[in-house]
Design a protein around this motif. Structure first.
Motif, PDB file in Angstrom:
ATOM      1  N   UNK A 180       0.717  -1.339   0.104  1.00  0.00           N
ATOM      2  CA  UNK A 180       0.033  -0.090   0.133  1.00  0.00           C
ATOM      3  C   UNK A 180       0.984   1.332   0.052  1.00  0.00           C
ATOM      4  N   UNK A 181       2.050   1.166   0.623  1.00  0.00           N
ATOM      5  CA  UNK A 181       2.952   2.390   0.541  1.00  0.00           C
ATOM      6  C   UNK A 181       4.134   2.367  -0.629  1.00  0.00           C
ATOM      7  N   UNK A 182       4.159   0.980  -1.285  1.00  0.00           N
ATOM      8  CA  UNK A 182       5.143   0.965  -2.143  1.00  0.00           C
ATOM      9  C   UNK A 182       5.384   1.931  -3.199  1.00  0.00           C
ATOM     10  N   UNK A 183       6.379   2.498  -3.613  1.00  0.00           N
ATOM     11  CA  UNK A 183       6.288   3.494  -4.646  1.00  0.00           C
ATOM     12  C   UNK A 183       6.518   3.020  -5.884  1.00  0.00           C
ATOM     13  N   UNK A 184       6.885   1.577  -5.905  1.00  0.00           N
ATOM     14  CA  UNK A 184       7.108   1.048  -7.355  1.00  0.00           C
ATOM     15  C   UNK A 184       6.252  -0.054  -7.843  1.00  0.00           C
ATOM     16  N   UNK A 185       4.751   0.427  -7.513  1.00  0.00           N
ATOM     17  CA  UNK A 185       3.815  -0.408  -7.828  1.00  0.00           C
ATOM     18  C   UNK A 185       3.421  -0.638  -9.362  1.00  0.00           C
ATOM     19  N   UNK A 186       3.552   0.673 -10.047  1.00  0.00           N
ATOM     20  CA  UNK A 186       3.566   0.670 -11.274  1.00  0.00           C
ATOM     21  C   UNK A 186       4.776  -0.250 -12.116  1.00  0.00           C
ATOM     22  N   UNK A 187       6.040  -0.216 -11.448  1.00  0.00           N
ATOM     23  CA  UNK A 187       7.031  -0.900 -11.956  1.00  0.00           C
ATOM     24  C   UNK A 187       6.583  -2.429 -11.939  1.00  0.00           C
ATOM     25  N   UNK A 188       6.258  -2.754 -10.691  1.00  0.00           N
ATOM     26  CA  UNK A 188       5.782  -4.520 -10.441  1.00  0.00           C
ATOM     27  C   UNK A 188       4.646  -4.686 -11.519  1.00  0.00           C
ATOM     28  N   UNK A 189       3.704  -3.771 -11.709  1.00  0.00           N
ATOM     29  CA  UNK A 189       2.611  -4.301 -12.416  1.00  0.00           C
ATOM     30  C   UNK A 189       2.968  -4.474 -14.169  1.00  0.00           C
ATOM     31  N   UNK A 190       3.871  -3.438 -14.376  1.00  0.00           N
ATOM     32  CA  UNK A 190       4.498  -3.886 -15.662  1.00  0.00           C
ATOM     33  C   UNK A 190       5.433  -4.854 -15.955  1.00  0.00           C
ATOM     34  N   UNK A 191       5.903  -5.646 -14.905  1.00  0.00           N
ATOM     35  CA  UNK A 191       6.358  -6.691 -14.852  1.00  0.00           C
ATOM     36  C   UNK A 191       5.631  -8.069 -14.942  1.00  0.00           C
ATOM     37  N   UNK A 192       4.466  -7.743 -14.815  1.00  0.00           N
ATOM     38  CA  UNK A 192       3.606  -8.854 -14.596  1.00  0.00           C
ATOM     39  C   UNK A 192       3.292  -9.430 -13.296  1.00  0.00           C
ATOM     40  N   UNK A 193       3.700  -8.522 -12.511  1.00  0.00           N
ATOM     41  CA  UNK A 193       3.881  -8.784 -10.734  1.00  0.00           C
ATOM     42  C   UNK A 193       2.836  -8.079 -10.269  1.00  0.00           C
ATOM     43  N   UNK A 194       2.403  -8.569  -9.012  1.00  0.00           N
ATOM     44  CA  UNK A 194       1.353  -7.799  -8.075  1.00  0.00           C
ATOM     45  C   UNK A 194       1.416  -7.915  -7.020  1.00  0.00           C
ATOM     46  N   UNK A 195       0.622  -7.627  -5.954  1.00  0.00           N
ATOM     47  CA  UNK A 195       0.792  -7.540  -4.493  1.00  0.00           C
ATOM     48  C   UNK A 195       1.209  -9.009  -3.950  1.00  0.00           C
ATOM     49  N   UNK A 196       0.702 -10.074  -4.664  1.00  0.00           N
ATOM     50  CA  UNK A 196       1.010 -11.330  -4.046  1.00  0.00           C
ATOM     51  C   UNK A 196       2.420 -11.673  -4.067  1.00  0.00           C
ATOM     52  N   UNK A 197       2.802 -11.285  -5.456  1.00  0.00           N
ATOM     53  CA  UNK A 197       4.466 -11.733  -5.672  1.00  0.00           C
ATOM     54  C   UNK A 197       5.402 -10.806  -4.718  1.00  0.00           C
TER      55      UNK A 197
END
Length: 439
Positions: free
Chosen positions: A321-338
């Motif tokens: 919820x605080x992580x600034x790299x959410x957009x980066x993770x989502x573009x890698x095909x990764x989400x909150x669970x990973x």
């Protein structure tokens, strides 16, 4: 009164200090006593007016004279304090893509996952970091202002390690062109404020120097008192970083000096909260603006942000919820669970070399696991060696930090990761730095 025969063999209490011998610490109390008194207020037993001392109802760690309790409760450091003027609603997370929140049932601990699931996580991690431009550069530096203290034989091993880290951080600030006067240094997670203290010592002859220390907890043995009589604006805020709105801090409004963010071992999510505090204006959708129109030195409503140097640690305590790299993770095909799984795995970087039952053989390992129920250990000894666990942990840290570097880039900053201290000094030896990117 002295409470041990050991006291008779000890040197006398220091002049003007309490004569009570503290059995646990094997020394005399160091509290200053009143004129004509032998013991401090904590150890005098009975006060002059005969009132007994009782445990403070707000904090059992200290006592207070019973007839002075009412006045004490009004000024006790453990009392509930008014929120500072900078306190605001928790900052909203702004990303350009829709948040993906997995159901709670998907957040099983590592020991509850099958080998297939864990192998899938490892494969996803390897794929995500392949070709990732997130190299950690070697960069153990120092600053001359700490040289005398580093050479002081009175400093023990622990103090010496902290001094080495502080010296290197100052060295990096200087190398980046950030350690100059005419700045306001905001130290996040300040603790006792030693990093700000050394920044002040390095720049005390400079003009227009401000130091703002942010710490959510009440801290003992602060160094703030050493700077009360100095011509520098030195202020401490007791507030959680996620509630801090820099545009509402009076100190920053007086001169609106450019800001430099600093921090030594800013734990887990605190790093992300500090980045948001510096580079996102509350209630303002930064991502809606074209990148070329954004300021290279972000303005959080006070002075512009010139850069930062933050020593990272405890990636396992990061929060989606605080992580600034959410957009980066989502573009890698990764989400909150990973992300949650990689955060847990990141601790292998600092504990991966601990011995497991890896060398006991499968039969001995199975017998031991049947007794202890240590499923994680059982899995690790069959799947990953100690060296492989450490490598996986470091890759998790690199991936999480790559998201932070991506965030800084979207804000117009050039970020880097530097190994600012030797592993013998601290295993958490990575410094995140950023300065305004070249146009």
């Amino acid at each position: 009164p002295l409470t041990s025969h050991a006291a008779s063999n000890m040197a006398a209490p220091l002049p003007g200090r309490c004569a009570f011998f503290v059995e646990k610490k094997k020394r005399f109390c160091k509290m200053i006593v009143g004129k004509g008194k032998k013991f401090c207020g904590e150890h005098e037993g009975e006060s002059v007016d005969g009132s007994r001392r009782i445990v403070c109802p707000l904090d059992p760690k200290h006592t207070v004279s019973e007839n002075k309790l009412e006045n004490h409760l009004k000024k006790c450091n453990s009392r509930e304090k008014d929120k500072p003027v900078s306190d605001s609603e928790p900052q909203k997370v702004h990303i350009s893509m829709v948040d993906v929140y997995a159901p709670l049932s998907m957040f099983s601990s590592l020991c509850e996952r099958s080998r297939t699931e864990l192998q899938s996580l490892v494969d996803q991690l390897k794929a995500a970091v392949t070709g990732l431009d997130c190299n950690v550069e070697d960069g153990v530096l120092s600053h001359p202002v700490l040289q005398v203290e580093l050479s002081n034989p009175k400093n023990g091993d622990s103090a010496h390690k902290h001094l080495k880290q502080q010296s290197s951080i100052l060295g990096h600030l200087q190398d980046l062109g950030l350690l100059e006067g005419g700045r306001c240094f905001v130290e996040f997670g300040a603790g006792r404020g030693k990093l700000s203290h050394w920044i002040h010592e390095a720049l005390k002859t400079s003009q227009d120097l401000q130091l703002l220390l942010v710490e959510r907890c009440s801290t003992r043995f602060k160094v703030d008192g050493k700077h009360q009589d100095v011509g520098v604006e030195f202020e401490r805020l007791q507030v959680d970083i996620q509630h801090l709105d820099l545009s509402k801090v009076p100190l920053l409004q007086t001169k609106k000096l450019p800001l430099v963010g600093v921090g030594k071992h800013l734990c887990g999510a605190a790093t992300d909260l500090a980045l948001r505090c510096l580079l996102e204006r509350p209630g303002h959708e930064e991502e809606s603006e074209p990148r070329h129109k954004r300021m290279r030195t972000m303005d959080p409503g006070c002075g512009s942000v010139l850069g930062l140097a933050v020593a990272l640690c405890c990636h396992h305590r990061c929060e989606w919820r605080h992580y600034v790299g959410q957009e980066f993770f989502l573009k890698q095909g990764l989400g909150e669970m990973e992300f949650s799984a990689f955060c847990r795995m990141s601790s292998w970087a600092t504990c991966g070399l601990r011995l497991t039952n890896q060398d006991e053989g499968h039969e001995a390992a199975e017998e031991r696991d049947s007794v202890s129920g240590d499923l994680v250990r059982s899995f690790l000894c069959r799947f990953l060696s100690a060296a492989e666990r450490e490598q996986m942990g470091r890759r998790c840290k690199e991936l999480i930090d790559a998201g932070r570097l991506h965030f800084l880039k979207t804000k117009g900053f050039e970020g880097k990761l530097r190994r600012y201290a030797d592993p013998q000094v601290t295993l958490e030896n990575v410094l995140l730095t950023a300065v305004a990117a070249s146009p």
